[in-house]
Design a protein around this motif. Structure first.
Motif, PDB file in Angstrom:
ATOM      1  N   ALA A   1       0.829  -1.207   0.000  1.00  9.17           N
ATOM      2  CA  ALA A   1       0.000   0.000   0.000  1.00  9.17           C
ATOM      3  C   ALA A   1       0.865   1.259   0.000  1.00  9.17           C
ATOM      4  CB  ALA A   1      -0.943   0.000   1.198  1.00  9.17           C
ATOM      5  N   LEU A   2       1.971   1.213   0.731  1.00 12.04           N
ATOM      6  CA  LEU A   2       2.851   2.379   0.829  1.00 12.04           C
ATOM      7  C   LEU A   2       3.779   2.550  -0.369  1.00 12.04           C
ATOM      8  CD1 LEU A   2       3.741   2.116   4.602  1.00 12.04           C
ATOM      9  CD2 LEU A   2       2.172   3.732   3.507  1.00 12.04           C
ATOM     10  N   SER A   3       3.819   1.548  -1.239  1.00 17.48           N
ATOM     11  CA  SER A   3       4.714   1.639  -2.399  1.00 17.48           C
ATOM     12  C   SER A   3       4.215   2.627  -3.449  1.00 17.48           C
ATOM     13  CB  SER A   3       4.902   0.257  -3.033  1.00 17.48           C
ATOM     14  OG  SER A   3       3.712  -0.160  -3.674  1.00 17.48           O
TER      15      SER A   3
ATOM     16  N   LEU B   1      -1.389   9.372   3.390  1.00 16.13           N
ATOM     17  CA  LEU B   1      -1.117   8.981   4.771  1.00 16.13           C
ATOM     18  C   LEU B   1      -0.334  10.079   5.499  1.00 16.13           C
ATOM     19  CD1 LEU B   1      -1.768   6.509   6.512  1.00 16.13           C
ATOM     20  CD2 LEU B   1       0.505   5.661   5.999  1.00 16.13           C
ATOM     21  N   LEU B   2       0.585  10.736   4.804  1.00 15.93           N
ATOM     22  CA  LEU B   2       1.341  11.839   5.407  1.00 15.93           C
ATOM     23  C   LEU B   2       0.429  13.023   5.723  1.00 15.93           C
ATOM     24  CD1 LEU B   2       4.584  11.725   3.225  1.00 15.93           C
ATOM     25  CD2 LEU B   2       4.352  11.062   5.621  1.00 15.93           C
TER      26      LEU B   2
ATOM     27  N   HIS C   1      -3.205  20.315   6.932  1.00 19.22           N
ATOM     28  CA  HIS C   1      -3.352  20.056   5.499  1.00 19.22           C
ATOM     29  C   HIS C   1      -4.759  20.195   4.939  1.00 19.22           C
ATOM     30  CE1 HIS C   1       0.798  18.804   5.167  1.00 19.22           C
ATOM     31  NE2 HIS C   1       0.632  18.104   6.275  1.00 19.22           N
ATOM     32  N   PHE C   2      -5.766  20.293   5.812  1.00 19.08           N
ATOM     33  CA  PHE C   2      -7.140  20.339   5.336  1.00 19.08           C
ATOM     34  C   PHE C   2      -7.883  21.496   5.988  1.00 19.08           C
ATOM     35  CE2 PHE C   2      -5.712  15.942   5.012  1.00 19.08           C
ATOM     36  CZ  PHE C   2      -5.949  15.707   3.669  1.00 19.08           C
ATOM     37  N   PRO C   3      -8.897  22.039   5.303  1.00 13.79           N
ATOM     38  CA  PRO C   3      -9.640  23.185   5.849  1.00 13.79           C
ATOM     39  C   PRO C   3     -10.490  22.783   7.048  1.00 13.79           C
ATOM     40  CG  PRO C   3     -10.658  22.411   3.813  1.00 13.79           C
ATOM     41  CD  PRO C   3      -9.390  21.621   4.000  1.00 13.79           C
ATOM     42  N   MET C   4     -10.149  23.291   8.207  1.00 14.12           N
ATOM     43  CA  MET C   4     -10.867  22.950   9.432  1.00 14.12           C
ATOM     44  C   MET C   4     -12.230  23.639   9.497  1.00 14.12           C
ATOM     45  SD  MET C   4      -9.030  20.782  11.140  1.00 14.12           S
ATOM     46  CE  MET C   4      -8.596  20.093   9.560  1.00 14.12           C
TER      47      MET C   4
ATOM     48  N   ARG D   1      -5.785   8.068  10.297  1.00 10.06           N
ATOM     49  CA  ARG D   1      -4.726   7.067  10.454  1.00 10.06           C
ATOM     50  C   ARG D   1      -5.020   6.168  11.648  1.00 10.06           C
ATOM     51  NH1 ARG D   1       0.897   8.925   8.961  1.00 10.06           N
ATOM     52  NH2 ARG D   1       1.444   8.112  10.993  1.00 10.06           N
ATOM     53  N   ASP D   2      -4.612   4.925  11.548  1.00 12.81           N
ATOM     54  CA  ASP D   2      -4.686   4.002  12.681  1.00 12.81           C
ATOM     55  C   ASP D   2      -3.286   3.968  13.285  1.00 12.81           C
ATOM     56  OD1 ASP D   2      -4.781   1.871  14.461  1.00 12.81           O
ATOM     57  OD2 ASP D   2      -6.123   0.700  13.189  1.00 12.81           O
TER      58      ASP D   2
END
Length: 110
Positions: A18-20, A28-29, A37-40, A94-95
């Protein structure tokens, strides 16, 4: 083929697969620091607790919604993210516990 005692764990292989993909890794980052990174102000749920809406991830990635959903589904199958439905929207986060376990396992494997 290696015997079962020395074969890599299938969950670890799935996570590495998945990370490749660089876009999946980027997603994921971004999810590591959703408030950065996202509009709150547009969030309908707490990004830290519930996750980030697919529509916000899609807008940031600049990819088709179906592509972003497929990438997130792959990360979910690998156990790297969790999905939560809020109304008609799906949110991802993320988990962290699972990621930490996979990193530890990778260290023991290599």
């Amino acid at each position: 083929m290696a015997d079962a005692a020395t074969s890599p764990d299938p969950d670890l292989v799935s996570a590495l697969r998945a990370l490749s993909n660089p876009v999946r890794l980027q997603l994921l980052l971004w999810l590591r620091e959703p408030e950065r990174h996202f509009p709150m102000d547009q969030a309908i749920a707490d990004p830290a607790e519930v996750g980030v809406c697919v529509s916000h991830i899609q807008a940031k990635a600049g990819l088709a919604q179906s592509t972003v959903s497929a990438y997130l589904a792959e990360l979910q199958r690998a156990g790297l993210v969790r999905a939560t439905r809020v109304g008609k929207w799906t949110h991802y986060r993320r988990d962290e516990e699972r990621i930490a376990g996979l990193l530890s396992q990778l260290g023991r494997t290599l």
